[in-house]
Design a protein around this motif. Structure first.
Motif, PDB file in Angstrom:
ATOM      1  N   CYS A   1       3.421  -6.370 -20.359  1.00  0.00           N
ATOM      2  CA  CYS A   1       4.127  -5.260 -19.720  1.00  0.00           C
ATOM      3  C   CYS A   1       5.091  -5.771 -18.664  1.00  0.00           C
ATOM      4  O   CYS A   1       5.068  -6.948 -18.278  1.00  0.00           O
ATOM      5  CB  CYS A   1       3.125  -4.314 -19.054  1.00  0.00           C
ATOM      6  N   THR A   2       5.942  -4.869 -18.191  1.00  0.00           N
ATOM      7  CA  THR A   2       6.705  -5.116 -16.969  1.00  0.00           C
ATOM      8  C   THR A   2       6.130  -4.185 -15.910  1.00  0.00           C
ATOM      9  O   THR A   2       5.986  -2.976 -16.136  1.00  0.00           O
ATOM     10  CB  THR A   2       8.202  -4.832 -17.170  1.00  0.00           C
ATOM     11  N   ALA A   3       5.761  -4.727 -14.779  1.00  0.00           N
ATOM     12  CA  ALA A   3       5.059  -3.946 -13.768  1.00  0.00           C
ATOM     13  C   ALA A   3       5.608  -4.234 -12.382  1.00  0.00           C
ATOM     14  O   ALA A   3       6.093  -5.336 -12.103  1.00  0.00           O
ATOM     15  CB  ALA A   3       3.562  -4.252 -13.808  1.00  0.00           C
ATOM     16  N   LEU A   4       5.524  -3.238 -11.521  1.00  0.00           N
ATOM     17  CA  LEU A   4       5.808  -3.388 -10.103  1.00  0.00           C
ATOM     18  C   LEU A   4       4.538  -3.099  -9.317  1.00  0.00           C
ATOM     19  O   LEU A   4       3.808  -2.159  -9.625  1.00  0.00           O
ATOM     20  CB  LEU A   4       6.894  -2.408  -9.645  1.00  0.00           C
ATOM     21  N   MET A   5       4.289  -3.922  -8.301  1.00  0.00           N
ATOM     22  CA  MET A   5       3.223  -3.649  -7.337  1.00  0.00           C
ATOM     23  C   MET A   5       3.914  -3.299  -6.025  1.00  0.00           C
ATOM     24  O   MET A   5       4.636  -4.124  -5.461  1.00  0.00           O
ATOM     25  CB  MET A   5       2.309  -4.861  -7.175  1.00  0.00           C
ATOM     26  N   VAL A   6       3.710  -2.062  -5.556  1.00  0.00           N
ATOM     27  CA  VAL A   6       4.497  -1.517  -4.460  1.00  0.00           C
ATOM     28  C   VAL A   6       3.611  -1.195  -3.266  1.00  0.00           C
ATOM     29  O   VAL A   6       2.555  -0.574  -3.413  1.00  0.00           O
ATOM     30  CB  VAL A   6       5.234  -0.235  -4.926  1.00  0.00           C
ATOM     31  N   ALA A   7       4.054  -1.617  -2.085  1.00  0.00           N
ATOM     32  CA  ALA A   7       3.348  -1.301  -0.840  1.00  0.00           C
ATOM     33  C   ALA A   7       4.273  -1.615   0.325  1.00  0.00           C
ATOM     34  O   ALA A   7       5.235  -2.385   0.179  1.00  0.00           O
ATOM     35  CB  ALA A   7       2.058  -2.110  -0.714  1.00  0.00           C
ATOM     36  N   PRO A   8       4.013  -1.041   1.496  1.00  0.00           N
ATOM     37  CA  PRO A   8       4.786  -1.419   2.679  1.00  0.00           C
ATOM     38  C   PRO A   8       4.522  -2.881   3.033  1.00  0.00           C
ATOM     39  O   PRO A   8       3.534  -3.471   2.576  1.00  0.00           O
ATOM     40  CB  PRO A   8       4.241  -0.485   3.775  1.00  0.00           C
ATOM     41  N   PRO A   9       5.386  -3.493   3.848  1.00  0.00           N
ATOM     42  CA  PRO A   9       5.076  -4.832   4.347  1.00  0.00           C
ATOM     43  C   PRO A   9       3.705  -4.848   5.014  1.00  0.00           C
ATOM     44  O   PRO A   9       3.360  -3.943   5.780  1.00  0.00           O
ATOM     45  CB  PRO A   9       6.200  -5.091   5.364  1.00  0.00           C
ATOM     46  N   GLY A  10       2.895  -5.864   4.683  1.00  0.00           N
ATOM     47  CA  GLY A  10       1.546  -5.916   5.215  1.00  0.00           C
ATOM     48  C   GLY A  10       0.568  -5.022   4.492  1.00  0.00           C
ATOM     49  O   GLY A  10      -0.568  -4.846   4.940  1.00  0.00           O
ATOM     50  N   GLY A  11       0.993  -4.472   3.346  1.00  0.00           N
ATOM     51  CA  GLY A  11       0.162  -3.530   2.618  1.00  0.00           C
ATOM     52  C   GLY A  11      -0.752  -4.148   1.580  1.00  0.00           C
ATOM     53  O   GLY A  11      -1.323  -3.427   0.760  1.00  0.00           O
ATOM     54  N   GLY A  12      -0.899  -5.476   1.587  1.00  0.00           N
ATOM     55  CA  GLY A  12      -1.871  -6.125   0.713  1.00  0.00           C
ATOM     56  C   GLY A  12      -1.370  -6.535  -0.651  1.00  0.00           C
ATOM     57  O   GLY A  12      -2.154  -6.942  -1.507  1.00  0.00           O
ATOM     58  N   LYS A  13      -0.056  -6.456  -0.883  1.00  0.00           N
ATOM     59  CA  LYS A  13       0.491  -6.801  -2.207  1.00  0.00           C
ATOM     60  C   LYS A  13       0.159  -8.227  -2.608  1.00  0.00           C
ATOM     61  O   LYS A  13      -0.301  -8.482  -3.734  1.00  0.00           O
ATOM     62  CB  LYS A  13       2.022  -6.623  -2.224  1.00  0.00           C
ATOM     63  N   THR A  14       0.431  -9.158  -1.717  1.00  0.00           N
ATOM     64  CA  THR A  14       0.231 -10.561  -2.064  1.00  0.00           C
ATOM     65  C   THR A  14      -1.241 -10.859  -2.322  1.00  0.00           C
ATOM     66  O   THR A  14      -1.588 -11.565  -3.276  1.00  0.00           O
ATOM     67  CB  THR A  14       0.776 -11.473  -0.948  1.00  0.00           C
ATOM     68  N   TRP A  15      -2.136 -10.318  -1.475  1.00  0.00           N
ATOM     69  CA  TRP A  15      -3.566 -10.542  -1.683  1.00  0.00           C
ATOM     70  C   TRP A  15      -3.990 -10.018  -3.052  1.00  0.00           C
ATOM     71  O   TRP A  15      -4.702 -10.700  -3.798  1.00  0.00           O
ATOM     72  CB  TRP A  15      -4.372  -9.838  -0.599  1.00  0.00           C
TER      73      TRP A  15
END
Length: 334
Positions: A14-28
């Protein structure tokens, strides 16, 4: 039937986006997903259906990801990650002629005759450096993602910042949402390291109603995340308000912790507030809840609970100011 990279959350290829504010845990969250795909270990109890090599491209902090965060994950999961199972590289700058082609070749050189099953890019803004995140930028990024997917026949997960209006989702053009198969959201509370992950949209499949929750624990200079139950997450996010000042005050009152001379440790206070072993609860689960509440107390000692505490770290001591009647009497130890 649906085909999945990880069931319910990440469709295969798939093609996917993981979206969150800065510091919102995306990288973790993305790192944990990627390492589970790379090793074949379950993510939140969901076993990857097509494990294999994972490429993690990031613009900043790559040394930290590779050395500290991956090491913490390995220690927490009892599994070493091979250098060709999960490897990091810089984000390609889409504005630079030929850089994307060089990036593709670098992946081929690293993996030899293997192909990645998942590419994670952290973040969209890094790849679009020099472009606005408008319709033009969204179109450029979408073409890059689709071409990369065709090159490697893999899933692609891009990490993207939330817009100023969080109700509208990803920053920039609406094309960022329309052009992707899946959108994943994350939320993170820094004080207690509570992470939640959920699917906002699947284009081709029903959206699961489940939210997956995790707690980060300090390990090897970073954090390692493990799944939590709904009740445990309520404690970490204050939904159950177990660490509300009035509850902490009542716990200290019940312990008769009046004045510094009668201050109690975080462990004793956590045990009091937790309320003892509940019906149907195992001793192991109860002790885990007490330890979790201890961490919650430590995280809020310099915040909303600072009026009840003295000291730092393991030396935290909790107390209520002595009532006037007690303040007038000398301490037995004096």
């Amino acid at each position: 039937d649906p085909t999945w990279q990880i069931p319910l959350i990440l469709p295969d290829r798939c093609t996917a986006l993981m979206v969150a504010p800065p510091g919102g845990g995306k990288t973790w969250a993305a790192l944990d997903l990627g390492l589970c795909v790379a090793t074949g270990l379950p993510w939140a109890g969901l076993k990857p259906e097509r494990p294999g090599p994972v490429v993690y491209a990031g613009a900043e902090g790559m040394a930290g990801i590779e050395k500290r965060r991956v090491t913490a994950w390995e220690l927490a999961n009892g599994r070493e990650v091979g250098s060709t199972d999960f490897f990091t590289c810089p984000v390609p700058l889409l504005i630079m002629p030929g850089e994307v082609e060089e990036w593709w070749q670098a992946i081929r050189d690293k993996l030899g005759n293997r192909l990645p099953v998942l590419i994670i890019l952290d973040t969209v803004a890094s790849a679009l450096s020099g472009f606005d995140e408008d319709v033009r930028g969204a179109g450029m990024f979408t073409r890059f993602v689709n071409n990369t997917q065709r090159q490697f026949d893999c899933a692609f997960l891009g990490l993207h910042h939330m817009g100023k209006d969080v109700t509208r989702g990803a920053r920039g053009s609406n094309a960022f949402l329309a052009n992707f198969d899946t959108q994943i959201r994350t939320d993170y509370i820094e004080d207690t390291h509570a992470l939640s992950v959920w699917v906002h949209r699947h284009r081709d499949y029903d959206r699961p109603r489940q939210t997956w929750t995790f707690e980060g624990r300090a390990l090897a200079g970073a954090l390692a995340f493990s799944p939590t139950t709904a009740e445990q997450h309520k404690v970490l996010t204050d939904e159950g308000d177990q660490s509300a000042p009035r509850k902490i005050g009542q716990g200290l009152k019940d312990l008769k912790a009046f004045g510094e001379d009668h201050a109690v440790t975080s462990h004793i206070l956590a045990g009091q507030v937790a309320g003892g072993l509940q019906e149907g609860q195992t001793t192991e689960d109860y002790l885990a809840d007490v330890a979790r509440l201890e961490r919650l107390l430590a995280g809020q000692a310099q915040g909303r609970l600072q009026g009840y505490v003295m000291g730092k770290g393991k030396g935290l001591r909790w107390f209520l100011e002595a009532p006037p009647a007690q303040q007038s009497e000398p301490s037995p130890d004096k």
